[in-house]
Design a protein around this motif. Sequence first.
Motif, PDB file in Angstrom:
ATOM      1  N   VAL A 115       0.867  -1.172   0.000  1.00  0.00           N
ATOM      2  CA  VAL A 115       0.000   0.000   0.000  1.00  0.00           C
ATOM      3  C   VAL A 115       0.907   1.226   0.000  1.00  0.00           C
ATOM      4  O   VAL A 115       1.685   1.443   0.929  1.00  0.00           O
ATOM      5  N   GLN A 116       0.834   2.017  -1.055  1.00  0.00           N
ATOM      6  CA  GLN A 116       1.787   3.105  -1.209  1.00  0.00           C
ATOM      7  C   GLN A 116       1.260   4.107  -2.226  1.00  0.00           C
ATOM      8  O   GLN A 116       0.099   4.045  -2.647  1.00  0.00           O
TER       9      GLN A 116
ATOM     10  N   GLY B 221      -4.269   2.424  -1.802  1.00  0.00           N
ATOM     11  CA  GLY B 221      -3.153   3.322  -2.067  1.00  0.00           C
ATOM     12  C   GLY B 221      -3.573   4.533  -2.864  1.00  0.00           C
ATOM     13  O   GLY B 221      -4.755   4.702  -3.225  1.00  0.00           O
TER      14      GLY B 221
END
Length: 278
Positions: A62-63, A87
């Motif tokens: 998750v980014q 994300g």
Amino acid sequence: MDAVSHVSFLTDYGLADGFVAACHGVLLRRGVSALDITHLIDPGDVRRGAAVLAQTVRYLPVQVHLAVVDPGVGTSRRGVVVVTPGGLLVGPDNGLLAPAAAVLGGVTEAYALAARPGVPATFHGRDVFAPAAAELATGTPPRVLGEAVDPRGLVRMPPALARVLPPAEPATELEAEVVMVDRFGNVQLAASGGLLGDVGLVPGGRAEVRFAAGRDREAGDGRRPMVIPVGVTFGSVEPGELVLYVDSAGMAAFAVRDGHAAERLGLVPGDVVTVSPC
């Protein structure tokens, strides 16, 4: 989203010039590194970039995902931050981000990046999108970067063709568009592997493949139907033989063991094929 140490990064910039390094530098100056997805998308090929991005993000943390395939740079097209449960996505609002957003759980919020005075018109990857991605990665809320916009107004490309025929059961054939050809020459279709099973195409069987005109083809190009085996992987056939299988992204695809399926079949993205059991 909490602060993260890196962003994923996809472009059509290539590796022959300094474009990718310049964007890396913008990120690094803010303490953020990049996880490169690819920079070898064909220039301006938004559809290919969208497909590669969507098929990759599900395997990433998750980014923040930074993606720039932007033939409309410098025009009225807007830059956006797209918020999803999985994300954040940053890039041009030209259809590039929408498939990945769907994979990450759907768009919950979207923001149009505010104009920045004095920014050159031709390198928004370096001057607009990378700085925005760095700010997001270091914890800046998306709302700080621009005005909220209705997610329903985000640009979405028309879906690639994939349908079973006849529409009512029992279906007997699958019609699908070529989405992309990878560097090995494997030909990925817009149809999920499940649609192959819906028309009775399972490993051990055989498929008749018929060719139709695509976006960049004229009708009646002379290609005759072919019969090829349905397998599990390249090793399901002998060297040099074609196979229809389900690829690592879960999509129907053609390959030639130790060869180049796109060249053998004469297929390019946008072409349409019909496959049926035989």
